[in-house]
Each structure stands twice: as C-alpha cells, then as structure tokens.
Design a protein around this motif. Structure first.
Motif: not given
Length: 275
Positions: A112-118, A155-158, A164-166, A208-212
């Motif tokens: 759950h990388m999204g939760d962790a990044l947030e 996922l999915p992308i978009d 939200a996280i992007r 890379a899509l999320l943060t470059g």
C-alpha cells in the motif's frame, strides 16, 4: 512488540527541545516491507534491515569533519515502514539521539505504497508547521523511499486513488516549485523493474509517472548496491546540507563520486518508459 503490528498515529509536529538558533533539516526514510521483500530465492528484507541499522550507526557517529557531524543536533530523522499498514518505526529524532538500532522488520503483506507516501508527505507538512510555529528556519524536508514493489493501492492509472496522491505529490516533484514543500527520491531494488503490473508497467515506471523520472534511482545501477546503501544516503545527506539543502541532483552525483561502484549490467527491462 512486533513492528508489523504497531501502527502509530498522530506523530508529533517537531522534535521537543530543539536548538532554535540552528537551521534544521528533516529526513524521512520510507521503507517497503511488503511480502515481495521476503520472496525467495533472493529476499531483500535482510539487506534492508542491515542498511537501516547501518544508516543509524553512521548518522549517530559520523566523521568529525563532516557536515552531518556539525549538524547532529539540527537533523531530524523519521523512519517509516509499510506493507498493508503504515508503521512509525522511529518518530522524529535528532540524529545525535538515535537509538543503537531499530527492531528487525519482516516482509509480508501487500504494497500500500499510496497510503505510505501520503503519510510521509503529511509528516513533512506537520514538521514544517512545527518549525514555523516556533520561528525555526529549516531546509526542505526530504523523503528517501526504498522499494521493490508496485503501488497496488494506486492502480489503475488515472483512477481516483492515483489522481489524489499524484496531486499531493505534485508539490514534491518540482513541477510546482512555488508550492514545493519537500523533495522525494525513490531507491528501487531490481524487482521494482522486473515485476510488471497488469498495465505492463513496472513499479519504478509507475513511480516515475508519479514524481518524475529524475526522482527514481536503480540500486546497483544509478547508485551503489545494497551493501553501500547506508553510506550513500549518509554522503547524500552530508552533501545536501553542505550545499544549501535544495540541489538534489548535484548531491546525488556528489555521493556517486565519493562512493564509486561497479554498475550492474544494463537490462532492457530496467529502462524507464514514462508516458
């Protein structure tokens, strides 16, 4: 208590009793401990545990001629681990007061990388607010993210979670510099390139899509292997603070110059395709 079962919520905004007269520097080390890190025949979790405790040792007792040593009472460190949960392994601590080691982490569960990044982003925002509330000057906080996986909860992308996280991470990738609140670097183990999501993209490509693209580094290729990971992070931090805390690409190159390594042979699957 097993760190996998300990979830700490509402971390403090800033370190108590800080030296208010010094400029402060905050670093979050964010660690993927999902099941893939324990996958045989070559699990990464043992390397991760060794690297984290070596990093603590190097930061707690750095060379006396280093910038880190001169700022031991002005560098605040937080260590977060995640799988299907987000866990504070070490809340904000001045590096001079770091423990001798942290509990051994075990790899299990989903990513759950999204939760962790947030969560890591929010910790940076809160410590910034804590500094400001006491009129303490500070450099840009940095998140150092170690992973070998795919952000399954984004996922999915978009989709709604991805967007939200992007949007939140857009303040970390340099595209909105006037609003930027922190920097982020993703250190990706080989599995982050070889394992693909259903959309055909690897975990590294999704990051890379999320943060470059310039925020994603391949361990053993763009930076030293696991065995030198703690040294690399320490030298990167030292260079970053000495140079004014904002030139991440130059500090990465400086760390690579100081820690020469033999790059692993390039694999076509390791090439990031963003777009």
């Amino acid at each position: 208590m097993d760190v996998q079962e300990r979830v700490k919520v509402g971390a403090t905004n800033f370190v108590q009793g800080v030296a208010d007269h010094k400029r402060r520097f905050a670093f979050v080390v964010l660690i993927d401990v999902s099941g893939s890190t324990s996958r045989l025949p070559d699990p990464d979790i043992h390397r991760i545990n060794n690297a984290v405790n070596e990093l603590i040792k190097l930061l707690k007792d750095p060379p006396k001629d280093s910038t880190v040593y001169a700022n031991r009472d002005a560098i605040d460190l937080s260590i977060i681990a995640y799988n299907e949960q987000v866990m504070d392994i070490l809340d904000w601590t001045e590096v001079k007061d770091l423990p001798d080691h942290v509990e051994e982490m075990r790899g299990k569960g989903g990513t759950h990388m999204g939760d962790a990044l947030e969560y890591a982003v929010d910790k940076c925002i809160r410590i910034n607010e804590g500094y400001a509330s006491r009129s303490i000057t500070n450099g840009m906080p940095h998140i150092i993210h170690l992973t070998d996986g795919i952000p399954t909860d984004l996922l999915p992308i978009d989709g709604p979670a991805w967007n939200a996280i992007r949007a939140k991470l857009s303040r970390f990738d340099g595209r909105t510099k006037d609003l930027k609140r922190a920097n982020i670097l993703h250190f990706c183990a080989p599995k982050a390139y070889s394992v693909k999501a259903e959309n055909g993209k690897s975990g590294a490509e999704l990051l890379a899509l999320l943060t470059g693209k310039n925020t994603v580094l391949a361990i053993g290729k763009d930076m030293p292997p696991f065995e030198q990971l703690a040294q690399f992070v320490t030298v990167f931090m030292d260079s970053l603070i000495a140079g004014g805390n904002d030139d991440v690409p130059e500090s990465v190159e400086d760390a690579k110059r100081q820690l020469p390594f033999d790059e692993t042979e390039s694999d076509p699957d390791d090439e990031l395709e963003v777009g």
